[in-house]
Design an enzyme around this catalytic site. Structure first.
Site, short mmCIF file in Angstrom:
data_model
loop_
_atom_site.label_atom_id
_atom_site.label_comp_id
_atom_site.label_asym_id
_atom_site.label_seq_id
_atom_site.Cartn_x
_atom_site.Cartn_y
_atom_site.Cartn_z
N ILE A 84 0.84 -1.19 0.00
CA ILE A 84 0.00 0.00 0.00
C ILE A 84 0.88 1.24 0.00
CG2 ILE A 84 -0.20 -0.06 2.54
CD1 ILE A 84 -3.09 1.05 2.22
N CYS A 85 0.39 2.29 -0.63
CA CYS A 85 1.03 3.60 -0.61
C CYS A 85 2.46 3.52 -1.17
CB CYS A 85 1.01 4.16 0.81
SG CYS A 85 1.56 5.88 0.97
N GLY A 86 3.44 4.03 -0.46
CA GLY A 86 4.81 4.07 -0.96
C GLY A 86 5.40 2.72 -1.29
N THR A 131 4.04 0.50 -2.99
CA THR A 131 3.76 0.21 -4.40
C THR A 131 4.85 0.78 -5.29
OG1 THR A 131 2.37 2.19 -4.72
CG2 THR A 131 1.26 0.16 -3.99
N ALA A 165 -2.84 -0.96 -3.13
CA ALA A 165 -3.82 0.08 -2.78
C ALA A 165 -3.09 1.39 -2.54
CB ALA A 165 -4.61 -0.31 -1.54
#
Length: 207
Positions: free
Chosen positions: A108-110, A112, A159
């Site tokens: 999720i977030c960074g 990714t 996500a």
């Protein structure tokens, strides 16, 4: 599932590192734990780390001790360090080892962006904060970017930072914790505050 106890067998591993985003994985880990999954934290080493909210976390094990065959899932939260240094690249390389072994990864977030830099999003459907955030990594997977709250492609969940509940929904689905009407009700309760969903979960014994 453990054939003897009827409970999940292998633990879920939550990556922890300095500046990790506290809010992104709580729904997932809490409901996995309530379903019987052991949650183990894995850090760069076993020294304590601090989240972006200042929480001090003592990892259960170091990254170099983690093997895909000993895990049900690797969860990679966001952190400032994903974008400000290469310190977390070993976690992306571990994600590659997990996926190569057929063991799920959820980012999720960074995180990714870390997977994008590792080339793990080039051939898989995925999402993140926004498409141009991942494009800045120079990865080759822009054509597989999906505008959605969370995306599952095979063994990989992705996500953006504003979707911790959708992130958890995909993880709970992937590990078979909830499904169908119950999973939908769980999402509506925690994402939309839909009181009607409570009755569905209570009837299913999912609270």
């Amino acid at each position: 599932m453990n054939a003897t106890t009827g409970r999940p067998g292998k633990p879920v591993h939550l990556a922890v590192y300095d500046t990790l985003a506290d809010w992104e994985t709580g729904h997932a880990t809490a409901h996995l734990a309530r379903a019987g999954h052991e949650i183990r934290t894995v850090g760069p080493a076993t020294a304590p780390v601090r989240s972006i909210g200042g929480l001090r976390i003592q990892p259960d094990l170091a990254l170099d001790e983690l093997r895909p065959e000993d895990s049900a899932l690797l969860i990679l939260p966001g952190a400032d360090l994903w974008d400000t240094s290469g310190d977390l690249a070993p976690f992306a390389r571990t994600a590659r080892a997990f996926l190569d072994a057929g063991v799920p990864v959820a980012a999720i977030c960074g995180a990714t962006a870390g997977l994008a830099r590792e080339g793990l999003l080039d051939d898989r459907d995925h999402t993140s904060a926004v498409s141009f955030y991942l494009a800045a990594t120079g990865y080759a997977g822009g054509g597989r970017y999906v505008e959605a709250d969370a995306v599952t492609d095979g063994a990989l969940v992705t996500a953006g930072p504003t979707e911790p509940v959708a992130f958890a929904r995909e993880i709970l689905r992937l590990l078979g914790v909830y499904e169908g009407e119950v999973l939908d009700a769980w999402y509506r309760l925690f994402h939309d505050s839909d009181a009607a969903a409570y009755a569905v979960l209570e009837k299913a014994g999912a609270l």
